[in-house]
Design an enzyme around this catalytic site. Structure first.
Site, PDB file in Angstrom:
ATOM      1  CD  GLN A 113      -3.302   0.222   0.367  1.00 32.72           C
ATOM      2  OE1 GLN A 113      -3.600  -0.944   0.567  1.00 32.72           O
ATOM      3  NE2 GLN A 113      -3.952   0.984  -0.505  1.00 32.72           N
ATOM      4  CE  LYS A 116      -2.779  -1.011  -3.828  1.00 29.61           C
ATOM      5  NZ  LYS A 116      -3.992  -1.763  -3.413  1.00 29.61           N
ATOM      6  CE  LYS A 128      -5.620  -4.002   2.819  1.00 24.37           C
ATOM      7  NZ  LYS A 128      -5.876  -3.454   1.475  1.00 24.37           N
ATOM      8  CG  ASP A 168      -8.706  -5.714   1.184  1.00 23.84           C
ATOM      9  OD1 ASP A 168      -8.116  -5.054   0.324  1.00 23.84           O
ATOM     10  OD2 ASP A 168      -8.536  -6.950   1.304  1.00 23.84           O
ATOM     11  CB  THR A 211     -11.051  -1.160  -7.063  1.00 24.62           C
ATOM     12  OG1 THR A 211     -11.178  -0.478  -5.824  1.00 24.62           O
ATOM     13  CG2 THR A 211      -9.728  -1.885  -7.115  1.00 24.62           C
ATOM     14  CG  ASN A 243     -15.944  -3.205  -4.529  1.00 26.35           C
ATOM     15  OD1 ASN A 243     -14.857  -2.711  -4.777  1.00 26.35           O
ATOM     16  ND2 ASN A 243     -17.066  -2.528  -4.649  1.00 26.35           N
ATOM     17  CB  SER A 380      -9.955   5.953  -0.346  1.00 30.40           C
ATOM     18  OG  SER A 380     -10.785   4.822  -0.252  1.00 30.40           O
TER      19      SER A 380
HETATM   20  P1  NDP Z   1     -14.779  -8.913  -1.797  1.00 26.30           P
HETATM   21  O1  NDP Z   1     -14.884  -9.440  -0.423  1.00 26.30           O
HETATM   22  O2  NDP Z   1     -15.829  -7.969  -2.283  1.00 26.30           O
HETATM   23  O3  NDP Z   1     -14.692 -10.103  -2.836  1.00 26.30           O
HETATM   24  C1  NDP Z   1     -13.681 -11.045  -2.770  1.00 26.30           C
HETATM   25  C2  NDP Z   1     -13.865 -12.036  -3.889  1.00 26.30           C
HETATM   26  O4  NDP Z   1     -12.727 -12.877  -3.961  1.00 26.30           O
HETATM   27  C3  NDP Z   1     -15.057 -12.962  -3.656  1.00 26.30           C
HETATM   28  O5  NDP Z   1     -15.570 -13.370  -4.890  1.00 26.30           O
HETATM   29  C4  NDP Z   1     -14.418 -14.119  -2.899  1.00 26.30           C
HETATM   30  O6  NDP Z   1     -15.139 -15.336  -3.009  1.00 26.30           O
HETATM   31  C5  NDP Z   1     -13.083 -14.226  -3.603  1.00 26.30           C
HETATM   32  N1  NDP Z   1     -12.077 -14.764  -2.672  1.00 26.30           N
HETATM   33  C6  NDP Z   1     -11.699 -14.235  -1.488  1.00 26.30           C
HETATM   34  N2  NDP Z   1     -10.788 -15.007  -0.877  1.00 26.30           N
HETATM   35  C7  NDP Z   1     -10.589 -16.035  -1.704  1.00 26.30           C
HETATM   36  C8  NDP Z   1      -9.761 -17.173  -1.644  1.00 26.30           C
HETATM   37  N3  NDP Z   1      -8.965 -17.403  -0.575  1.00 26.30           N
HETATM   38  N4  NDP Z   1      -9.791 -18.022  -2.706  1.00 26.30           N
HETATM   39  C9  NDP Z   1     -10.585 -17.794  -3.765  1.00 26.30           C
HETATM   40  N5  NDP Z   1     -11.405 -16.724  -3.868  1.00 26.30           N
HETATM   41  C10 NDP Z   1     -11.402 -15.871  -2.861  1.00 26.30           C
HETATM   42  O7  NDP Z   1     -13.334  -8.230  -1.892  1.00 26.30           O
HETATM   43  P2  NDP Z   1     -12.803  -7.157  -2.927  1.00 26.30           P
HETATM   44  O8  NDP Z   1     -13.415  -7.350  -4.253  1.00 26.30           O
HETATM   45  O9  NDP Z   1     -12.862  -5.829  -2.283  1.00 26.30           O
HETATM   46  O10 NDP Z   1     -11.248  -7.553  -2.984  1.00 26.30           O
HETATM   47  C11 NDP Z   1     -10.719  -8.455  -3.946  1.00 26.30           C
HETATM   48  C12 NDP Z   1      -9.234  -8.208  -4.096  1.00 26.30           C
HETATM   49  O11 NDP Z   1      -9.008  -6.854  -4.526  1.00 26.30           O
HETATM   50  C13 NDP Z   1      -8.402  -8.357  -2.821  1.00 26.30           C
HETATM   51  O12 NDP Z   1      -7.121  -8.843  -3.157  1.00 26.30           O
HETATM   52  C14 NDP Z   1      -8.278  -6.920  -2.324  1.00 26.30           C
HETATM   53  O13 NDP Z   1      -7.153  -6.761  -1.487  1.00 26.30           O
HETATM   54  C15 NDP Z   1      -8.117  -6.185  -3.633  1.00 26.30           C
HETATM   55  N6  NDP Z   1      -8.432  -4.761  -3.652  1.00 26.30           N
HETATM   56  C16 NDP Z   1      -9.613  -4.283  -3.182  1.00 26.30           C
HETATM   57  C17 NDP Z   1      -9.889  -2.929  -3.255  1.00 26.30           C
HETATM   58  C18 NDP Z   1     -11.184  -2.359  -2.808  1.00 26.30           C
HETATM   59  O14 NDP Z   1     -11.343  -1.153  -2.903  1.00 26.30           O
HETATM   60  N7  NDP Z   1     -12.139  -3.146  -2.361  1.00 26.30           N
HETATM   61  C19 NDP Z   1      -8.910  -1.981  -3.793  1.00 26.30           C
HETATM   62  C20 NDP Z   1      -7.731  -2.596  -4.329  1.00 26.30           C
HETATM   63  C21 NDP Z   1      -7.515  -3.942  -4.237  1.00 26.30           C
HETATM   64  P3  NDP Z   1     -16.165 -15.768  -1.848  1.00 26.30           P
HETATM   65  O15 NDP Z   1     -17.388 -14.959  -2.071  1.00 26.30           O
HETATM   66  O16 NDP Z   1     -16.339 -17.228  -2.057  1.00 26.30           O
HETATM   67  O17 NDP Z   1     -15.481 -15.457  -0.543  1.00 26.30           O
HETATM   68  O1  2IT Z   2      -6.027  -2.565  -1.414  1.00 28.01           O
HETATM   69  C1  2IT Z   2      -6.548  -1.439  -1.462  1.00 28.01           C
HETATM   70  O2  2IT Z   2      -6.008  -0.499  -2.064  1.00 28.01           O
HETATM   71  C2  2IT Z   2      -7.833  -1.251  -0.790  1.00 28.01           C
HETATM   72  N1  2IT Z   2      -8.384  -2.195  -0.249  1.00 28.01           N
HETATM   73  C3  2IT Z   2      -8.463   0.108  -0.746  1.00 28.01           C
HETATM   74  C4  2IT Z   2      -7.865   0.924   0.369  1.00 28.01           C
HETATM   75  C5  2IT Z   2      -8.526   2.241   0.637  1.00 28.01           C
HETATM   76  O3  2IT Z   2      -8.080   2.887   1.591  1.00 28.01           O
HETATM   77  O4  2IT Z   2      -9.455   2.650  -0.064  1.00 28.01           O
END
Ligand code: NDP
Ligand code: 2IT
Length: 448
Positions: A113, A116, A128, A168, A211, A243, A380
């Site tokens: 982070q 980033k 984090k 997250d 994102t 998300n 954010s």
């Molecule tokens: P969500 O909780 O909204 O969704 C996570 C998704 O990934 C779900 O479909 C989940 O499946 C799947 N998943 C989670 N863990 C596992 C695992 N161990 N094996 C397989 N599938 C898995 O999270 P986000 O969409 O917010 O985050 C997804 C990724 O993006 C993460 O790496 C996060 O750090 C990154 N990220 C998020 C940001 C944000 O703003 N939200 C910004 C930048 C990066 P299930 O429903 O079965 O759990």
């Molecule tokens: O991995 C990421 O960049 C996030 N989960 C978003 C962090 C934030 O502060 O919006």
């Protein structure tokens, strides 16, 4: 592993002091390897202890989170917050609620982070946090009581000018609301201490989309520069269905691509006619269900039990948007064999180090997470600015700002890759560009 014995020693010491923290060591190794040429050009960095300081979090907090479930049983989880680096601005980064969360995962996420947030050009340091709490199958009441207990400790460490958490994995608008309510009650202040808030109490338009949409903006810039093409007419595979994945799939579709597969932690669906995204939204966002339910509505789609097999689906563009190390060397080889031209990481560190090497060797346009998924935290940063002004921008205004930021992030990384002799290596370029700003800020502020 390194040409430079100094960096080799720094990494060896890190390994000794953080034994078994495999994810953190993986993230650190990649960054240090990218910075070899920077050290060669700037040997004084060694004496200044820049790397030793960068790799040691300014603060690491671990705490007990007791809460009461619906049956009246007391349950105990572990809470974390890493405040990694504040050279560029207040600590900023999400909270993850997932049973796999541990110190190593929180530290790898907090470390990435830093770079980033630096790449966004906004004033945000790296942090984090999270918990091994599993929100799956819990009632709203249980989630609320957990969030209140979590914040009862976290509140003393955070603040709008100190540390600003967000969502997250497992933390979305519902959890942010409960966390915000408890923070407000405990401190008797109404501030922008969390981002990803609902619009009714200071959230930013576009944060939900930021994102995923930002990832596609990054891909468009990268495809144009490195492959002289665009998403138009491309076949896309998106892992995950949370998300990031959902909004990446929406934007890719809007830009003329066809998304043919998505997944969750149980399996993946393949729909040759293009995934129906409103149905995915209904299943995953509204019902909090399983992706397998897609087949109840679309009989012609196929379901695979192993989520990793999603990488066997042939595509032009792969967007891993689920979790760390979900795409390994074998999957990378399969994607390359099937003709992939671009891989961009919506998730944090979804590709293993060996997978990344395969992509770079094969000349694939590869966008690393800390650049490609920065649209979320950038938005954010804009939410923090709006809260400070007590004002809000329109959806279109925020969208335009994120487009601009994602273009810059690509260009900063691209220019650095060129300057350091590996044009188009966006891992090297993004790590260097992100590092140089943090390094300047640390040097300016003295040994603190
Ligand atoms: P969500 O909780 O909204 O969704 C996570 C998704 O990934 C779900 O479909 C989940 O499946 C799947 N998943 C989670 N863990 C596992 C695992 N161990 N094996 C397989 N599938 C898995 O999270 P986000 O969409 O917010 O985050 C997804 C990724 O993006 C993460 O790496 C996060 O750090 C990154 N990220 C998020 C940001 C944000 O703003 N939200 C910004 C930048 C990066 P299930 O429903 O079965 O759990
Ligand atoms: O991995 C990421 O960049 C996030 N989960 C978003 C962090 C934030 O502060 O919006």
């Amino acid at each position: 592993m390194f040409r430079d014995t100094y960096l080799e020693n720094v990494f060896n010491e890190l390994q000794q002091r953080n034994a078994n923290e495999n994810e953190f060591l993986q993230a650190a190794l990649e960054v240090l390897q990218s910075l070899e040429l920077v050290v060669e050009k700037n040997p004084h960095l060694k004496k200044e202890g820049i790397f030793e300081r960068l790799l040691e979090p300014e603060r690491f907090i671990q705490f007990r989170v007791p809460w009461v479930d619906d049956a009246g049983n007391v349950r105990v989880n572990r809470g974390f917050r890493v405040e990694f680096n504040s050279a560029v601005g207040p600590y900023k980064g999400g909270l993850r609620f997932h049973p796999s969360v541990n110190a190593s995962i929180i530290k790898f996420l907090g470390f990435e982070q830093i770079f980033k947030n630096s790449l966004t050009g906004l004033s945000m340091g790296g942090g984090k946090g999270g918990s091994d709490f599993n929100p799956k199958g819990k009632s709203d009441g249980e989630v609320m009581r957990f969030c209140q207990s979590f914040m009862s400790e976290l509140f003393r460490h955070i603040g709008e000018n100190t540390d600003v958490p967000a969502g997250d994995i497992g933390v979305g608008a519902r959890e942010i609301g409960f966390l915000f309510g408890q923070y407000k009650k405990l401190t008797n202040t109404f501030t922008g201490v969390l981002t990803g808030k609902d619009l009714s109490y200071g959230g930013s338009l576009f944060r939900t989309q930021a994102t995923g949409f930002g990832l596609c903006y990054y891909v468009q810039n990268m495809l144009k520069k490195l492959k002289n093409t665009s998403l138009e007419g491309k076949t896309v595979v998106v892992s995950g269905s949370g998300n990031v994945a959902i909004y990446a799939a929406f934007k890719a579709t809007e830009l003329g691509a066809k998304v043919v597969a998505m997944s969750d932690s149980n399996g993946y669906v393949y729909d040759k006619d293009g995934i129906k995204l409103d149905l995915i939204k209904q299943i995953k966002e509204v019902k909090r269900g399983r992706i397998k339910e897609y087949l109840n509505e679309v009989g012609s789609a196929k379901y695979g039990e192993n989520c990793k097999d999603i990488w066997n689906v042939a595509c032009d563009v792969a967007l891993p948007c689920a979790t760390q190390n979900e795409l390994d060397e074998n999957s990378a080889e399969t994607l390359i064999k099937n003709g992939v031209i671009c891989v961009a990481e919506g998730a944090n560190m979804p590709s293993t180090a060996n997978a990344i090497s395969k992509f770079l060797e094969a000349g694939i346009a590869f966008g690393p997470g800390k650049a490609a998924n920065a649209g979320g935290v950038a938005c954010s940063g804009l939410e923090m600015a709006q809260n400070s002004m007590r004002y809000s921008w329109t959806f279109e205004e925020v969208d335009a700002k994120i487009k601009f930021i994602m273009k810059n992030i690509f260009e900063f990384g691209y220019e650095a890759s060129k300057e350091y002799g590996e044009e188009g290596n966006m891992v090297l370029g993004s790590n260097i560009a992100g590092f140089l700003k943090v390094c300047r800020a640390m040097q300016a502020q003295g040994v603190v």
